[in-house]
Design a protein around this motif. Sequence first.
Motif, short mmCIF file in Angstrom:
data_model
loop_
_atom_site.label_atom_id
_atom_site.label_comp_id
_atom_site.label_asym_id
_atom_site.label_seq_id
_atom_site.Cartn_x
_atom_site.Cartn_y
_atom_site.Cartn_z
N GLY A 108 0.84 -1.14 -0.09
CA GLY A 108 -0.11 -0.01 -0.01
C GLY A 108 1.07 1.20 -0.07
O GLY A 108 2.28 1.17 0.34
N ASN A 131 -4.12 0.53 -3.22
CA ASN A 131 -4.52 0.05 -1.66
C ASN A 131 -5.78 -0.72 -1.68
O ASN A 131 -6.09 -1.41 -0.87
CB ASN A 131 -4.65 1.30 -0.88
N ALA A 159 -5.39 -3.66 6.38
CA ALA A 159 -6.32 -2.25 5.97
C ALA A 159 -5.67 -1.22 7.01
O ALA A 159 -4.28 -1.14 6.69
CB ALA A 159 -7.81 -2.67 6.64
N SER A 160 -6.29 -0.70 8.10
CA SER A 160 -5.76 0.54 8.72
C SER A 160 -6.77 0.81 9.79
O SER A 160 -7.96 0.26 9.50
CB SER A 160 -5.31 1.58 7.68
N GLY A 163 -9.64 2.33 8.21
CA GLY A 163 -10.59 1.39 7.78
C GLY A 163 -11.92 1.74 8.56
O GLY A 163 -13.16 1.03 8.24
N TYR A 173 -7.07 7.38 0.81
CA TYR A 173 -6.58 6.47 1.63
C TYR A 173 -7.63 5.72 2.48
O TYR A 173 -7.99 4.51 2.51
CB TYR A 173 -5.64 6.89 2.39
N LYS A 177 -9.00 1.85 2.25
CA LYS A 177 -8.86 1.09 3.42
C LYS A 177 -10.48 0.69 3.96
O LYS A 177 -10.51 -0.55 4.45
CB LYS A 177 -8.39 1.62 4.65
N GLY A 202 -6.13 -3.84 11.24
CA GLY A 202 -6.12 -2.40 11.14
C GLY A 202 -4.99 -1.69 12.02
O GLY A 202 -5.21 -1.40 13.02
#
Length: 266
Positions: A108, A131, A159-160, A163, A173, A177, A202
């Motif tokens: 990503g 991503n 993900a993050s 997300g 972004y 996510k 995440g």
Amino acid sequence: MSTTPAPAPAPASTDYATEFAGKTALVTGSASGIGLATARRLGRGGAQVVIADFNEQGAKEAAETLAAEGIEAAAVALDVTQAASVEAAVKFTVDTFGGLDLAVNNAGIGGPSTPTGAYDIDAYNRVIRTNLDGVFYSLRYELPVIEAAGKGGAIVNVASILGSVGFAGSPAYVAAKHGVVGLTKTAAAEYSAKGIRVNAVGPGFIDTPLLQQMDKAAYDGLVALHPAGRLGKAEEVAELIAFLLSDRASFIVGSYHLVDGAYTAV
């Protein structure tokens, strides 16, 4: 979707040095950071690991480093924005190690920090292609290979925290996510009865050399957003990913797990 229940796995190994023995893992974006920490953790658990990264030289160096640590590793160039490149990386994995059991879709990029109304269109498309589309392409080619082998398997999409929440200046972004979380749940619903578990993690802000180059005020500002009082470490994310890939997580499917020092709790 099949309604035939998947067989329960054998009792999970508690020997972390052998829990992935006999398995092959493909980790995208693994020349450095979370990806490399994850590849190392899986390798230390006995897995054969493919380091796949846009930075081909970095991937080769990472594989050599892991090999020097006694981990069986190979490197392949990968551009996740190109479906053909992803397909080739999966084929390389099968050709090199004889199959694919585990995958970590980690590749990503960040993108510029700009309000939504002024966000550069090309930059937006670049972030989405990398991503979100990159995770879809990875799933698209990993899942059929794992399914065809008939042994089951596990996939973790990275993900993050973004997300689950928004972040001013990062529309591309955040959108990507959130999309990764949705892809994860959908793939899990489709393939869980076939013995393939798909989950997502995440990560919060992770302490990397790049962040350490920030001026002190900016760095301290990031730390202050985390009630834990510090940033995360790549190895902490890798440990969660390894757990989700292991049989210890055999009934965890379609879930999204945060590792963020309580960033999203306040």
